[in-house]
Design an enzyme around this catalytic site. Structure first.
Site, PDB file in Angstrom:
ATOM      1  CD  GLN A 174      -2.732   1.324   0.231  1.00  0.00           C
ATOM      2  OE1 GLN A 174      -3.241   0.150  -0.459  1.00  0.00           O
ATOM      3  NE2 GLN A 174      -3.221   2.375  -0.341  1.00  0.00           N
ATOM      4  CD  GLU A 175       2.890   3.770   3.783  1.00  0.00           C
ATOM      5  OE1 GLU A 175       3.078   4.627   3.091  1.00  0.00           O
ATOM      6  OE2 GLU A 175       2.145   3.810   4.802  1.00  0.00           O
TER       7      GLU A 175
END
Length: 728
Positions: free
Chosen positions: A601-602
């Site tokens: 996600q990052e």
């Protein structure tokens, strides 16, 4: 052969020094390689990387020789090399007693770079450098000609303002003050909200040039966000303008002046100014906005009742404007802040009823339902949620409405909504949440499995054999098509060749941009996207591969990766750095798959990723946070660029997530919210929700943080299914 092993070792050592920005050892290692292997096929690439190392250490004479040597090979990066040559000559000119010859060489190199690229952003950057060299040679006319060439193609207003300002600076430096003032006036009059308009205004004022007072106030007002003293200058300029007769834009001047007064902590004066506008200009186009900002000013003075009344009056007086629904929305938010949830729900419902076609009408019903729930009026909340589903089918609030209806309605009625949710949205957050609740599973660290995860080896031929038949089932795939090799037309694309060349000389971020150009070019073509995904995976760009196959799945009949072949799902949810992730997760008592979901996600597993806010690396750790973690871990030799190292970034991400989990009683969702939104905000959201975990998710006021924790939770369960459950 031993000779080849030695050659590869020397090359790899030099590459490692360069990647670590250890410039001195890198230069020496490359120099040794070049001397030992003058006929090597990688000589030109090695010469380029050696030149970069020497340039970084300030040894531009050596760098220039090596850049020239690198040009003797592949010319794919000719623009990059010529630009670096120009920079070297410009650096030498700054140190030379007679700088002109070096500046002339810099200009010549920049022009060669200009001729070698079609990238407009690169071209204008090169022209800026050419202009700078001309200025260093005391030739402002030539510099201005370059600035005009930039203005002929530049479209972004803030950048045009900068170039006009620089042209003004060049002309002023040459003593051509009248021409300079004309250049400064352009951004002031055309782009008043640009930072360089403010800098140009300062030059005009300092030179005693006449400036329209309204425009002066407008530029100062916009600059106030970055230069707080400018607000005061804006107020004074608007006052001078208003004192003149006639003042054609008096209403706007009053409006901006009031906003500037409020920004300088003069709310009472701002209210007076808004009232002057309201009373004196009943036909003004700024009237509705003045009422709206009057409400905001009262709210800032903690006069909630006065603010709510002002907002309600705004909606009543201006029902046909966009201001009306915004006013009701703001009034509702104020009531929420008071925890007057029933009153807030009334206002949200009024907003939706009065403006059912507004883009936020569905959200208004959702927020009304949530406020009713917080007020203890569950049946009223149910009514709002049912109305939302009926009036706005397919809205982005459908899944959470179904979840909350299942949560609030007893027995079979509620279970029916949950059945519907799981049937239609099984892989989205709320569908997964239902499954977890029904199974009695935990959302605390107790559910985490810390054992090492070993993903199956990536075998391109095996993956191809699985994905190709699936593709043939719904799109055109010519006989003989392969995924593990690019067809000639695709493989010879200039952006791919350029990306390979950039990657070959250690410019990964630039290579990624080049590769992404190819991905964007085939956005609606599933077959080449799938082929590119295999190519990106082999090149080590896991995020680009994931984006490509994610789009392929979205184009397929199933519209989702979850119903695509397992090999494609693993491309979309890769697990690189599995050894590092497992080791660091175990040290922190985390599940490696939760950490993998967070990293996906990052950064989508891109090690050189950097956000607009400055977060870096796989875990997107902010510099200040990274320095704090390094101190806590006793890493005395830490530098910020270490955040781009996978070993460091993953370790820091694991440490910081573990810290947040400990801080918030091992609650996974709270820990994720704190990782993204900060522990202070998370504590505030927790105070608003008590021990109701579902309410905690909904009251997160930073939508980015709420979406973040939902996505990481979704991806965590995907990773479990792909890399844990599938292996059992």
């Amino acid at each position: 052969a031993p000779a080849e092993v030695h050659r590869a070792a020397r090359y790899g050592l030099a590459e490692t020094y360069l990647a670590d920005q250890d410039w001195g050892p890198a230069a020496a290692a490359w120099e040794e390689f070049l001397s030992l292997y003058p006929e090597d096929e990688a000589y030109a690439r090695a010469a380029f990387m050696a030149a970069r190392a020497y340039e970084a250490t300030g040894q531009c004479e050596k760098a220039l020789l090596l850049y020239e040597a690198s040009l003797a090979g592949d010319t794919t990066l000719a623009d990059v090399i010529h630009e670096e040559v120009g920079d070297c000559h410009a650096s030498l000119a700054a140190l030379a007693p007679l700088p002109r010859p070096s500046q002339e060489k810099a200009i010549a190199a920049y022009r060669q770079a200009l001729a070698a690229t079609t990238d407009r952003s690169v071209q204008v950057s090169l022209r800026e450098r050419i202009a700078g060299s001309y200025l260093a040679m005391n030739d402002p006319a030539a510099a201005v000609a370059e600035y005009d060439a930039i203005l002929a193609v530049a479209e972004i207003e803030s950048y045009r303002a900068k170039i006009d300002y620089l042209a003004g600076q060049a002309l002023a430096g040459a003593g051509q003050l009248e021409a300079a003032m004309e250049r400064y006036r352009r951004p002031v009059n055309r782009y008043p909200n640009a930072e360089y308009a403010y800098l140009a205004l300062i030059e005009l004022v300092n030179a005693g040039a006449q400036v329209d007072e309204f425009q002066r106030g407008l530029v100062d007002y916009y600059a106030g966000a970055s230069y707080p003293d400018a607000y005061g200058a804006a107020i004074r300029a608007f006052d001078r303008y208003l004192a003149a007769t006639p003042a054609a834009k008096a209403d706007e001047a009053l409006y901006r002046k009031a906003l500037a007064q409020r920004a300088t902590e003069q709310p009472a004066a701002a209210l007076d100014t808004f009232e002057t506008l309201i009373a004196g200009y009943p036909q003004s186009k700024w009237l509705a906005s003045a009422w709206l900002e009057k409400g905001a000013t009262l709210a800032g003075m903690s006069n909630v009742e006065g603010a709510v009344k002002a907002y309600q009056d705004t909606a009543a007086f201006f029902p046909a404007t966009e201001t009306a629904p915004e006013a009701l929305w703001r009034a509702a938010r104020l009531r929420e802040g008071q925890r007057a949830f029933a009153a807030a729900a009334d206002l949200y419902e009024e907003m939706q009823t009065s403006f059912p076609g507004h883009e936020d009408a569905a959200e208004a019903l959702w927020r009304a339902a949530l406020a009713r729930y917080q007020a203890g009026a569950d049946q009223a909340a149910v009514a709002d949620l049912q109305a939302l589903l009926e009036k706005y089918p397919g809205s982005s609030f459908e899944t959470k409405s179904l979840y909350w209806l299942g949560k609030l309605l007893p027995g079979a009625d509620g279970q029916a909504y949950w059945d519907r949710l799981q049937q239609r949205f099984p892989r989205e957050y709320y569908g997964l949440r239902v499954a977890q609740v029904r199974a009695g599973g935990s959302l605390t660290a107790a559910r985490l499995i810390t054992e090492t995860v070993e993903p199956p080896a990536w075998v391109p031929a095996t993956a191809e054999a699985e994905i190709l038949p699936w593709l043939r089932g719904w799109t055109s795939v010519p006989t003989g098509t392969r995924l593990i090799s690019l067809p000639a037309a695709l493989g010879q694309r200039a952006d791919l060749r350029r990306g390979e060349a950039l990657l070959g000389v250690g410019l990964r971020r630039e290579a990624m941009r080049a590769f992404d150009g190819a991905r964007a070019a085939y956005w609606d073509q599933p077959l080449p996207l799938a082929q590119l995904a295999f190519y990106f995976q082999e090149q080590g760009f896991y995020g680009l591969a994931a984006r490509a196959v994610g789009r392929v799945a979205a184009l397929s009949p199933g519209r989702s990766t979850s119903v695509a072949p397992l090999a494609l799902q693993r491309l979309a949810y890769p697990l690189p750095y599995a050894d590092l992730i497992s080791a660091r997760a175990q040290e922190a008592g985390l599940d490696p798959l939760l950490l993998a979901a967070l990293v996906r996600q990052e950064s989508l597993f891109e090690k050189v990723a950097e956000s607009y806010a400055g977060a870096r690396g796989l875990g997107q750790v902010m510099p200040a946070t990274g320095e704090g973690i390094a101190g806590n871990l006793g890493l005395t030799d830490f530098v910020l660029d270490d955040l781009y190292r996978p070993s460091v970034s993953i370790r820091f991400a694991a440490y910081y997530l573990q810290l947040q989990l400990k801080r918030f009683d091992s609650q996974i969702l709270m820990g994720l919210a704190a990782y993204n939104g900060g522990p202070g905000n998370t504590m505030r959201w927790l105070e608003m929700s008590g021990d109701d975990l579902d309410l905690f998710v909904e009251v997160i006021t930073a939508s980015q943080s709420r979406i973040y924790l939902e996505r990481v939770y979704e991806q965590y369960l995907v990773y479990e299914r792909l890399y844990r459950d599938a292996s059992e």
